[in-house]
Design a protein around this motif. Structure first.
Motif, PDB file in Angstrom:
ATOM      1  N   THR A  34      29.913  74.323 -25.955  1.00  0.00           N
ATOM      2  CA  THR A  34      31.355  74.226 -25.752  1.00  0.00           C
ATOM      3  C   THR A  34      32.035  74.965 -26.893  1.00  0.00           C
ATOM      4  O   THR A  34      31.772  74.690 -28.059  1.00  0.00           O
ATOM      5  N   ARG A  40      35.485  75.782 -28.793  1.00  0.00           N
ATOM      6  CA  ARG A  40      36.863  75.325 -28.974  1.00  0.00           C
ATOM      7  C   ARG A  40      37.517  76.198 -30.037  1.00  0.00           C
ATOM      8  O   ARG A  40      37.045  76.268 -31.169  1.00  0.00           O
ATOM      9  N   GLN A  46      39.504  75.131 -24.984  1.00  0.00           N
ATOM     10  CA  GLN A  46      38.040  75.117 -25.053  1.00  0.00           C
ATOM     11  C   GLN A  46      37.421  75.430 -23.698  1.00  0.00           C
ATOM     12  O   GLN A  46      38.083  75.340 -22.663  1.00  0.00           O
ATOM     13  N   THR A  69      33.314  75.342 -21.684  1.00  0.00           N
ATOM     14  CA  THR A  69      31.889  75.016 -21.773  1.00  0.00           C
ATOM     15  C   THR A  69      31.059  76.024 -20.985  1.00  0.00           C
ATOM     16  O   THR A  69      31.346  76.282 -19.809  1.00  0.00           O
ATOM     17  N   GLU A  93      45.953  66.869 -24.053  1.00  0.00           N
ATOM     18  CA  GLU A  93      45.014  66.170 -24.940  1.00  0.00           C
ATOM     19  C   GLU A  93      45.742  65.118 -25.776  1.00  0.00           C
ATOM     20  O   GLU A  93      45.240  64.008 -25.978  1.00  0.00           O
ATOM     21  N   TYR A 108      36.806  65.756 -27.417  1.00  0.00           N
ATOM     22  CA  TYR A 108      36.786  67.144 -26.961  1.00  0.00           C
ATOM     23  C   TYR A 108      35.839  67.312 -25.781  1.00  0.00           C
ATOM     24  O   TYR A 108      36.141  67.983 -24.809  1.00  0.00           O
ATOM     25  N   GLU A 109      34.668  66.715 -25.921  1.00  0.00           N
ATOM     26  CA  GLU A 109      33.625  66.931 -24.917  1.00  0.00           C
ATOM     27  C   GLU A 109      32.638  65.787 -25.001  1.00  0.00           C
ATOM     28  O   GLU A 109      32.285  65.349 -26.096  1.00  0.00           O
ATOM     29  N   ASN A 110      32.254  65.267 -23.848  1.00  0.00           N
ATOM     30  CA  ASN A 110      31.203  64.246 -23.805  1.00  0.00           C
ATOM     31  C   ASN A 110      30.425  64.456 -22.524  1.00  0.00           C
ATOM     32  O   ASN A 110      30.876  64.080 -21.448  1.00  0.00           O
ATOM     33  N   ASN A 111      29.289  65.118 -22.640  1.00  0.00           N
ATOM     34  CA  ASN A 111      28.477  65.373 -21.457  1.00  0.00           C
ATOM     35  C   ASN A 111      27.100  64.721 -21.637  1.00  0.00           C
ATOM     36  O   ASN A 111      26.902  63.955 -22.583  1.00  0.00           O
ATOM     37  N   CYS A 146      28.208  65.355 -27.597  1.00  0.00           N
ATOM     38  CA  CYS A 146      29.578  64.841 -27.620  1.00  0.00           C
ATOM     39  C   CYS A 146      30.251  65.318 -28.901  1.00  0.00           C
ATOM     40  O   CYS A 146      29.604  65.455 -29.944  1.00  0.00           O
ATOM     41  N   LYS A 151      34.157  64.783 -31.009  1.00  0.00           N
ATOM     42  CA  LYS A 151      35.494  64.188 -31.006  1.00  0.00           C
ATOM     43  C   LYS A 151      36.069  64.167 -32.410  1.00  0.00           C
ATOM     44  O   LYS A 151      35.340  64.357 -33.388  1.00  0.00           O
TER      45      LYS A 151
END
Lengths: 180, 180
Positions: free
Chosen positions: A89, A91, A134, A136, B28, B52-55, B59, B61
């Motif tokens: 990802t 950003r 951002q 991915t 956001e 920001y991202e959690n897959n 992750c 943040k």
């Protein structure tokens, strides 16, 4: 690349980090990786990396790019039955970044690429990233990117980084750290 | 917690982000999570999160903390045979953070904890994080943290976040997002 040149680019990268209020310890500043892709033209093709963490589960780093520096086209291939390849990802923290991924080519893209490098760029679907934006990138998909006229910082959050596994479109490129 | 109170804390968190030059989109900013831990005392026990991202692999943040706000003691337990539990790297971006992990208790720790919450704090090995400092917390190990007098921002890079799996030392705590 001479170690004096590497040190100079590291110092320049630190100045960019300061501009974005990104703190780094003196030891980290000395460990900034200058990736020149083996083309010996780092001002055009290359980037600077501050790796915060890279373990067997996740990775986080800052990509520091000088004005119009580009990272050449590549993909992160599958590494095992359990690992479909690195997912990342991007950003944007500072400046502007033009990211190109698989998909419909964008007419009049913002990237400005020296003619000799264009033959090895095959994907032209443009994503423009400005601070707070951002995107991915899925594993094993082609991508490349270039900073805008003011340079850029991109925070990269990803699965484990295994740089030596990266597959570049340009056969002349080797992805090894330039620390002599 | 009333939605007006949540919105107020979100706005306050955005001001802290601005102080550190961390950009976030308007969408956001509205999605910042206010975690009050169910104790209804968010100024003392709680934190604000910009995810920001959690897959399923990683992750990232920002943890935004007001002055002396604390995140109560907890651990991230194993989730399956293949997942030993969440591992996380804390990197301080702004202010000062006092992180407590398993190990020898630190004499005269810097945290200032209201008496009623001290009974549920069992680990007192102190790590002080200032901008540019980072620390990786191993899976399934107890930890808690408090911001200093100026508040703090911590970037958290980790394996996948599964907040509802977290195990808190204080049985009164429930870790659910406060968005009404």
């Amino acid at each position: 690349m001479k170690s004096t040149d590497v040190a100079k680019l590291q110092r320049r990268a630190v100045e960019v980090l300061k501009k974005a209020n990104v703190s780094a310890t003196p030891k980290e500043c000395e460990s900034i990786e200058v990736a020149d892709s083996g083309l010996n033209d780092v001002e055009n093709v290359g980037l600077e990396l501050l790796v915060y963490e890279n373990n067997d589960r996740y990775c986080a780093k800052e990509l520091i790019m000088f004005p119009r520096q580009m990272c050449p086209e590549h993909r992160h291939p599958p590494l095992s039955k359990a690992n479909v390849g690195k997912q990342e990802t991007f950003r944007c923290r500072l400046g502007e970044v033009y990211l190109y991924v698989e998909g419909n080519p964008t007419p009049s893209p913002k990237a400005q690429v020296p003619e000799k490098y264009r033959q090895h760029l095959t994907v032209w679907h443009e994503i423009v990233l400005r601070p707070g934006d951002q995107y991915t990138i899925k594993p094993n998909t082609l991508h490349w990117f270039q900073a805008g006229d003011q340079g850029a910082i991109v925070s990269e959050f990803s699965s484990t980084s295994v740089d030596e596994a990266d597959v570049f479109t340009d056969p002349n490129i080797r992805r090894v750290p330039v620390i002599e």
